[in-house]
Design an enzyme around this catalytic site. Sequence first.
Site, short mmCIF file in Angstrom:
data_model
loop_
_atom_site.label_atom_id
_atom_site.label_comp_id
_atom_site.label_asym_id
_atom_site.label_seq_id
_atom_site.Cartn_x
_atom_site.Cartn_y
_atom_site.Cartn_z
CG PHE A 157 -1.23 4.56 -1.03
CD1 PHE A 157 -1.85 5.70 -1.53
CD2 PHE A 157 -1.66 3.33 -1.47
CE1 PHE A 157 -2.86 5.61 -2.47
CE2 PHE A 157 -2.67 3.22 -2.42
CZ PHE A 157 -3.27 4.37 -2.91
CG PHE A 198 7.01 3.63 -7.07
CD1 PHE A 198 7.17 2.51 -7.87
CD2 PHE A 198 7.62 4.81 -7.47
CE1 PHE A 198 7.91 2.56 -9.03
CE2 PHE A 198 8.36 4.87 -8.62
CZ PHE A 198 8.51 3.74 -9.41
CD GLU A 199 6.21 7.22 -3.67
OE1 GLU A 199 5.65 7.65 -4.69
OE2 GLU A 199 5.67 6.38 -2.91
CB VAL A 209 1.28 -3.15 -2.99
CG1 VAL A 209 0.82 -2.98 -4.43
CG2 VAL A 209 2.49 -2.27 -2.70
CB ILE A 210 -4.48 -3.53 -1.65
CG1 ILE A 210 -3.91 -3.61 -0.22
CG2 ILE A 210 -5.76 -4.37 -1.77
CD1 ILE A 210 -4.76 -2.93 0.83
CB THR A 229 -5.29 -0.90 -13.41
OG1 THR A 229 -4.49 -0.39 -12.32
CG2 THR A 229 -6.46 0.02 -13.70
CG HIS A 245 -0.66 1.35 -10.31
ND1 HIS A 245 0.28 2.10 -10.96
CD2 HIS A 245 -0.64 1.74 -9.01
CE1 HIS A 245 0.86 2.92 -10.10
NE2 HIS A 245 0.32 2.72 -8.91
#
Length: 159
Positions: free
Chosen positions: A23, A58-59, A82-83, A87, A89
């Site tokens: 991701f 997350f994994e 992680v950007i 939201t 999240h």
Amino acid sequence: MNEYYGKLVAPDDAKFAVLISRFNEFVTRRLLDGCLDELRRMGVGDGAVDVVWSPGSFEIPVLASRLAGGGEYDAVICLGAVIRGGTEHHRYVAAEATKGIAQTAMATGVPCLLGVLTCDTIEQAVERAGAKSGNKGADAARSAVETVNLIRRLPGGGK
């Protein structure tokens, strides 16, 4: 007085896993390139590195747990990005990835290096993946080699 520190030259028999999130690959690929380049500069041969692609950040903890718990690797280098989106999240993903990586290192005794970027903007992520702020993948690689060396130098450190 005894003083211990790690060296920035990889032990000949050290093996590393690089666990990287797919991701945000436009950022994580740059982290991977920096990490692999730095490992080579510190004497790690290509045969001593396995690259494992995770679906997302997350994994990473569950995969890091599997890699660190298998007894094959001296360190697991965890890379991701992680950007912030529209939201909250990103906060949950970043917190759980960070916590899980730390828990894995503590549970297994295998260094699991945190190279997961947590950024507000894409621009910040790109800066930390090889632009203005250096490359955090390369930083994680240096920390991995230094930590492996330090563990081996400590009393009861092994290999």
